[in-house]
Write an enzyme that holds these catalytic residues in place. Structure first.
Site, mmCIF file in Angstrom:
data_model
loop_
_atom_site.group_PDB
_atom_site.id
_atom_site.type_symbol
_atom_site.label_atom_id
_atom_site.label_comp_id
_atom_site.label_asym_id
_atom_site.label_seq_id
_atom_site.Cartn_x
_atom_site.Cartn_y
_atom_site.Cartn_z
ATOM 1 N N GLY A 19 0.868 -1.247 -0.142
ATOM 2 C CA GLY A 19 0.165 0.056 0.039
ATOM 3 C C GLY A 19 0.683 1.351 -0.102
ATOM 4 C CG HIS A 20 3.198 2.247 2.956
ATOM 5 N ND1 HIS A 20 3.324 3.449 3.749
ATOM 6 C CD2 HIS A 20 2.348 1.587 3.745
ATOM 7 C CE1 HIS A 20 2.673 3.413 4.874
ATOM 8 N NE2 HIS A 20 1.950 2.499 4.760
ATOM 9 C CG MET A 21 6.407 -0.855 -3.502
ATOM 10 S SD MET A 21 8.172 -0.384 -2.916
ATOM 11 C CE MET A 21 8.485 -1.723 -1.779
ATOM 12 C CB ILE A 22 1.147 0.671 -5.172
ATOM 13 C CG1 ILE A 22 1.253 -0.619 -5.158
ATOM 14 C CG2 ILE A 22 0.398 1.185 -6.557
ATOM 15 C CD1 ILE A 22 -0.118 -1.415 -5.184
ATOM 16 C CG ASP A 96 6.387 5.398 3.564
ATOM 17 O OD1 ASP A 96 6.264 5.422 4.789
ATOM 18 O OD2 ASP A 96 5.613 5.004 2.609
ATOM 19 C CD1 TRP A 240 0.022 -7.167 -8.503
ATOM 20 C CD2 TRP A 240 0.174 -7.196 -6.369
ATOM 21 N NE1 TRP A 240 0.171 -5.952 -8.365
ATOM 22 C CE2 TRP A 240 0.128 -5.809 -7.007
ATOM 23 C CE3 TRP A 240 0.638 -6.959 -4.948
ATOM 24 C CZ2 TRP A 240 0.396 -4.548 -6.357
ATOM 25 C CZ3 TRP A 240 0.663 -5.703 -4.252
ATOM 26 C CH2 TRP A 240 0.492 -4.616 -5.018
ATOM 27 N N PRO A 242 -4.184 -7.467 -11.168
ATOM 28 C CG PRO A 242 -5.172 -7.703 -13.156
ATOM 29 C CD PRO A 242 -4.634 -8.399 -11.940
ATOM 30 C CD GLN A 243 -6.634 -2.596 -6.030
ATOM 31 O OE1 GLN A 243 -6.742 -3.633 -5.396
ATOM 32 N NE2 GLN A 243 -6.288 -1.389 -5.545
ATOM 33 C CD GLN A 260 -7.076 5.851 9.605
ATOM 34 O OE1 GLN A 260 -7.408 6.481 8.614
ATOM 35 N NE2 GLN A 260 -6.700 6.428 10.652
#
Length: 407
Positions: A19-22, A96, A240, A242-243, A260
């Site tokens: 979620g942070h990397m993308i 980050d 994974w 391909p969202q 959250q």
């Protein structure tokens, strides 16, 4: 695009969670399009994942490099001498927010550091909308054991040059303005798919528009017989997906995921593009089967409420795409960021040059001595008999067609 000798060099430190990397990878792909050299510092495993995602960008000739750090690294930080070895010298670090140690690295090497916050501006002080959350739903209350980490994050943020939020101005204009008041006005994704894309989209193509609910959780909820029960009416992907491509398909009419609490408030109460599932309890939210069923029915039953939410989501998608076009808000903000770092780099270069010249130590004295000697030499050249004096004489007595002559 800037010439190679004047290109800025940005170092990116992504946090190693998808979620942070993308979104950080998105930044890595966008900055080179504005003439910036990118170096991503990450682990060997994540470097392999990023390589396939960034392959097309690299093949186009844009400069994106990887530095692989095996783990565990020295005291959960950087190996000694790493930044000294990276060339050209970095002009900026984008890190980050979950990696507070990078602020100490930036301070040591006097490099501007920008914090990447993977959420939106919805959490800034002075919320324009009336939003209610219980004390237990606040991040600090939910994670008392992270108090030390929070203190480190706050200390790191206090020395940052700026913050990048994972948002765009048209999504939350009032909150962006509040953020600017509070902080000042500076402003294929992911891993290789685990599924055959052809099979996935062949199945989607066979479905009616807005009839598919895309369900995504970071950890799969194991249930006996689930895959068998949905095989005639669903398509299961383990790993994974391909969202972006899936969510862009006309057959998809809804998205079920976890949020959250504050993000949920933005999606449900402010943007009005989502439905809340679950019952609030003292420690957070209790999600039951009937609550999920009721939420899905509100979104997907073909009624007016679900259609209106989809229309608003489509309009926000259109605004998001426009924000990335030339003259769009995000495009302009990225240009401003690059120009700001360029000016900061120039100021630092001028400052260092002045310090060298004005240094009272041996090197500074030698430079001033050579400058005085050159000044004296320049004066002598214009005195009678000097080289510049004689050249001027020759120019004055030049006879066209016959060359120079002397009276």
């Amino acid at each position: 695009m800037a010439s190679k000798s004047h290109q800025l060099h940005f170092i990116l430190f992504p946090y190693m969670a998808q979620g942070h990397m993308i979104p950080m990878v998105d930044i890595a792909r966008l900055l080179p399009q504005h003439g910036v050299i990118i170096t991503i510092i990450t682990s060997p495993l994540n470097s392999k994942r990023l390589a396939s995602t960034l392959a097309r960008t690299v093949e186009s000739g844009l400069q994106i490099h990887h530095v692989k750090i095996p783990f565990p690294s020295e005291e959960a930080g950087l190996p000694k001498g790493l930044l000294e070895e990276i060339q050209p010298r970095p002009n900026c670090i984008i890190s980050d927010m979950c990696l507070p140690y990078t602020s100490r690295v930036a301070s040591k090497f006097q490099i501007p550091i920008i914090v990447f916050n993977g959420v939106c501006c919805f959490t800034v002080p002075g919320l324009p909308d009336h939003i209610e959350v219980t004390k237990e739903q606040l991040p600090e209350a939910m994670h008392q054991n992270l108090q030390i980490m929070n203190e480190q994050l706050m200390a790191a943020e206090s020395v940052t040059y700026g913050i990048i939020y994972n948002s765009f101005e048209e999504l939350e204009p009032a909150y962006v303005q509040e953020f600017k008041k509070a902080r000042g006005d500076k402003l294929q994704r992911g891993d290789k798919s685990s599924v055959d894309g052809h099979k996935c989209f062949k199945w989607l193509n066979s479905q009616k528009p807005d009839s598919v609910l895309y369900v995504c959780f970071e950890k799969w909820i194991e249930e006996d017989g689930f895959e068998e029960r949905i095989k005639e009416r669903g398509f299961l992907i383990r790993g994974w997906a391909p969202q972006v491509a899936i969510l862009s398909h006309a057959a998809v009419g809804g998205f079920l995921t976890h949020y959250q609490f504050l993000n949920e408030r933005l999606v449900v109460d402010v943007l009005k593009i989502g439905v809340r599932a679950g019952t609030e309890v003292p420690i957070g939210v209790l999600v039951k089967r009937k609550d999920v069923k009721r939420a899905i029915e509100r979104l997907m039953d073909g009624g007016e409420e679900g259609d209106e939410m989809r229309e608003r989501a489509i309009e926000l998608s259109r605004l998001a795409n426009g924000a990335m076009e030339p003259e769009g808000s995000s495009y302009v903000n990225m240009e401003m960021l690059i120009q700001d770092i360029m000016q900061q780099t120039f100021r630092e270069q001028v400052k260092k040059a002045i310090e060298i010249v004005m240094d009272k130590e041996k090197e500074g004295e030698e430079r001033r001595k050579r400058a005085r000697e050159l000044g004296e030499m320049a004066k002598r050249t214009i005195d009678e008999g000097g080289s510049s004096y004689l050249d001027m004489e020759m120019m004055i007595h030049y006879v066209p067609g016959k060359g120079p002559s002397r009276a």
